[in-house]
Design an enzyme around this catalytic site. Structure first.
Site, PDB file in Angstrom:
ATOM      1  N   LYS A 187       0.828  -1.214   0.000  1.00 22.75           N
ATOM      2  CA  LYS A 187       0.000   0.000   0.000  1.00 22.75           C
ATOM      3  C   LYS A 187       0.866   1.270   0.000  1.00 22.75           C
ATOM      4  O   LYS A 187       0.629   2.181  -0.782  1.00 22.75           O
ATOM      5  CB  LYS A 187      -0.932   0.018   1.225  1.00 22.75           C
ATOM      6  CG  LYS A 187      -1.825  -1.204   1.334  1.00 22.75           C
ATOM      7  CD  LYS A 187      -2.793  -1.084   2.504  1.00 22.75           C
ATOM      8  CE  LYS A 187      -2.163  -1.058   3.880  1.00 22.75           C
ATOM      9  NZ  LYS A 187      -1.514  -2.315   4.298  1.00 22.75           N
TER      10      LYS A 187
ATOM     11  N   ARG B 270      -8.802   0.765   9.881  1.00 20.01           N
ATOM     12  CA  ARG B 270      -8.376  -0.609  10.114  1.00 20.01           C
ATOM     13  C   ARG B 270      -9.393  -1.376  10.950  1.00 20.01           C
ATOM     14  O   ARG B 270      -9.181  -2.562  11.237  1.00 20.01           O
ATOM     15  CB  ARG B 270      -7.047  -0.618  10.871  1.00 20.01           C
ATOM     16  CG  ARG B 270      -5.805  -0.813  10.000  1.00 20.01           C
ATOM     17  CD  ARG B 270      -4.614  -0.674  10.924  1.00 20.01           C
ATOM     18  NE  ARG B 270      -3.413  -1.335  10.498  1.00 20.01           N
ATOM     19  CZ  ARG B 270      -2.398  -0.706   9.901  1.00 20.01           C
ATOM     20  NH1 ARG B 270      -2.489   0.545   9.574  1.00 20.01           N
ATOM     21  NH2 ARG B 270      -1.287  -1.374   9.635  1.00 20.01           N
TER      22      ARG B 270
ATOM     23  N   ARG C 136      11.886  -5.838   4.406  1.00 20.60           N
ATOM     24  CA  ARG C 136      11.678  -4.386   4.218  1.00 20.60           C
ATOM     25  C   ARG C 136      12.701  -3.578   5.016  1.00 20.60           C
ATOM     26  O   ARG C 136      13.030  -3.914   6.148  1.00 20.60           O
ATOM     27  CB  ARG C 136      10.262  -4.022   4.679  1.00 20.60           C
ATOM     28  CG  ARG C 136      10.003  -2.527   4.640  1.00 20.60           C
ATOM     29  CD  ARG C 136       8.564  -2.213   4.533  1.00 20.60           C
ATOM     30  NE  ARG C 136       7.803  -2.571   5.724  1.00 20.60           N
ATOM     31  CZ  ARG C 136       6.489  -2.375   5.824  1.00 20.60           C
ATOM     32  NH1 ARG C 136       5.805  -1.863   4.827  1.00 20.60           N
ATOM     33  NH2 ARG C 136       5.861  -2.715   6.921  1.00 20.60           N
TER      34      ARG C 136
ATOM     35  N   ARG D  90      11.981  -1.887  10.722  1.00 19.01           N
ATOM     36  CA  ARG D  90      10.985  -1.473  11.713  1.00 19.01           C
ATOM     37  C   ARG D  90      10.845  -2.559  12.782  1.00 19.01           C
ATOM     38  O   ARG D  90      10.904  -3.747  12.471  1.00 19.01           O
ATOM     39  CB  ARG D  90       9.625  -1.270  11.017  1.00 19.01           C
ATOM     40  CG  ARG D  90       9.561   0.023  10.250  1.00 19.01           C
ATOM     41  CD  ARG D  90       8.361   0.095   9.330  1.00 19.01           C
ATOM     42  NE  ARG D  90       7.111  -0.423   9.860  1.00 19.01           N
ATOM     43  CZ  ARG D  90       5.939  -0.299   9.236  1.00 19.01           C
ATOM     44  NH1 ARG D  90       5.863   0.325   8.075  1.00 19.01           N
ATOM     45  NH2 ARG D  90       4.840  -0.812   9.750  1.00 19.01           N
TER      46      ARG D  90
ATOM     47  N   ARG E 257       0.585  -8.935  13.583  1.00 13.52           N
ATOM     48  CA  ARG E 257      -0.043  -8.001  12.648  1.00 13.52           C
ATOM     49  C   ARG E 257      -0.959  -8.728  11.666  1.00 13.52           C
ATOM     50  O   ARG E 257      -2.032  -8.233  11.325  1.00 13.52           O
ATOM     51  CB  ARG E 257       1.029  -7.208  11.886  1.00 13.52           C
ATOM     52  CG  ARG E 257       1.713  -6.202  12.782  1.00 13.52           C
ATOM     53  CD  ARG E 257       2.996  -5.713  12.177  1.00 13.52           C
ATOM     54  NE  ARG E 257       2.787  -4.787  11.091  1.00 13.52           N
ATOM     55  CZ  ARG E 257       3.700  -4.545  10.142  1.00 13.52           C
ATOM     56  NH1 ARG E 257       4.850  -5.185  10.142  1.00 13.52           N
ATOM     57  NH2 ARG E 257       3.447  -3.670   9.212  1.00 13.52           N
TER      58      ARG E 257
HETATM   59  P1  AMP Z   1       1.545   0.628   9.136  1.00  9.26           P
HETATM   60  O1  AMP Z   1       2.746   1.434   8.808  1.00  9.26           O
HETATM   61  O2  AMP Z   1       0.306   1.067   8.411  1.00  9.26           O
HETATM   62  O3  AMP Z   1       1.779  -0.862   9.027  1.00  9.26           O
HETATM   63  O4  AMP Z   1       1.223   0.903  10.689  1.00  9.26           O
HETATM   64  C1  AMP Z   1       2.162   0.610  11.697  1.00  9.26           C
HETATM   65  C2  AMP Z   1       1.462   0.481  13.046  1.00  9.26           C
HETATM   66  O5  AMP Z   1       0.832   1.714  13.397  1.00  9.26           O
HETATM   67  C3  AMP Z   1       0.357  -0.544  13.112  1.00  9.26           C
HETATM   68  O6  AMP Z   1       0.829  -1.870  13.300  1.00  9.26           O
HETATM   69  C4  AMP Z   1      -0.441  -0.023  14.313  1.00  9.26           C
HETATM   70  O7  AMP Z   1       0.226  -0.300  15.538  1.00  9.26           O
HETATM   71  C5  AMP Z   1      -0.376   1.484  14.084  1.00  9.26           C
HETATM   72  N1  AMP Z   1      -1.494   1.925  13.230  1.00  9.26           N
HETATM   73  C6  AMP Z   1      -1.408   2.479  11.983  1.00  9.26           C
HETATM   74  N2  AMP Z   1      -2.630   2.748  11.487  1.00  9.26           N
HETATM   75  C7  AMP Z   1      -3.516   2.363  12.442  1.00  9.26           C
HETATM   76  C8  AMP Z   1      -4.933   2.357  12.508  1.00  9.26           C
HETATM   77  N3  AMP Z   1      -5.688   2.809  11.515  1.00  9.26           N
HETATM   78  N4  AMP Z   1      -5.506   1.867  13.651  1.00  9.26           N
HETATM   79  C9  AMP Z   1      -4.765   1.428  14.681  1.00  9.26           C
HETATM   80  N5  AMP Z   1      -3.421   1.370  14.670  1.00  9.26           N
HETATM   81  C10 AMP Z   1      -2.793   1.843  13.554  1.00  9.26           C
END
Ligand code: AMP
Length: 209
Positions: free
Chosen positions: A13, A88, A122, A155, A166
């Site tokens: 994404k 989410r 990554r 990360r 996740r």
């Molecule tokens: P991402 O970079 O989108 O994979 O997000 C990294 C982390 O940020 C996720 O694993 C969550 O801990 C937090 N996070 C990001 N977006 C959300 C969301 N919409 N709702 C809850 N936690 C989020």
């Protein structure tokens, strides 16, 4: 145009959103990036979410919705955006409905084995956030960003234990959104497997239909 990018972690994404930004001129809003910036800057929000993020769990809905509300009220995003990583959960999607009218939800389909390979390989630039992959999209020089020479890092949530959490969280809390948006007639599903340029092509075709 107001678009949501949906799909498991590692579906590409963020990568496709970055490419689409150049083509469509839409701002890319990633809640993950916003939370990571808060953690890096040691803000009160950052301190609250640091451990949750590292474990691979979801930040509580109230905090996330507040963050998105704030970001979507800024001038630079008035004409449209790509929301990556939000919503989410169903409550987040319900809250978003009250803030903005979404045009389409693009669902990137990728099998679990591919996702695990993408996440574990990554690497991200510490200073500009550009995304690389040790095999699929390596930088010119090992461990160094092509754009600004920043150091590349893994990360915390791309480590093995967090990846599983996740994926489980995605299945339980986020996947139901596919049906939810499908019923509203907003869903565009595309195959997320392949080189970024290929997936970008499928995305462009889907939104033109
Ligand atoms: P991402 O970079 O989108 O994979 O997000 C990294 C982390 O940020 C996720 O694993 C969550 O801990 C937090 N996070 C990001 N977006 C959300 C969301 N919409 N709702 C809850 N936690 C989020």
């Amino acid at each position: 145009m107001k678009l949501i990018f949906l799909g498991p972690p590692g579906a590409g994404k963020g990568t496709i959103a970055d490419l689409a930004v150049e083509k469509l001129g839409l701002p890319h809003i990633s809640t993950g990036d916003l939370f990571r910036a808060a953690v890096k800057n040691g803000t009160p929000l950052g301190l609250k979410v640091k451990d949750i993020m590292a474990s691979g769990g979801l930040v509580p809905d109230e905090l996330t919705i507040e963050l998105v509300k704030e970001r979507l009220s800024q001038k630079d995003v008035a004409k449209g955006w790509i929301l990556d990583g939000f919503p989410r959960t169903i409550p987040q999607a319900e809250a978003l409905e009250k803030i903005a009218a979404v045009d389409s939800v693009v669902n990137f389909e990728v099998a679990d084995e591919i996702v695990v390979g993408r996440l574990s390989g990554r690497r991200v630039c510490k200073s500009c956030g550009k995304i690389y992959h040790v095999k699929n999209m390596p930088p010119k020089k090992d461990g160094v960003c092509d754009v600004d020479g920043g150091a590349l890092y893994t990360r915390d949530d791309d480590k093995a234990e967090a990846i599983q959490v996740r994926l489980d969280t995605y299945r339980k809390s986020t996947e139901p959104l596919i049906d939810w948006y499908g019923k509203k007639g907003k869903l565009l599903t595309i195959d997320g497997v392949g080189a970024p340029a290929e997936v970008l092509g499928r995305f462009e075709k889907a939104i033109k239909k």
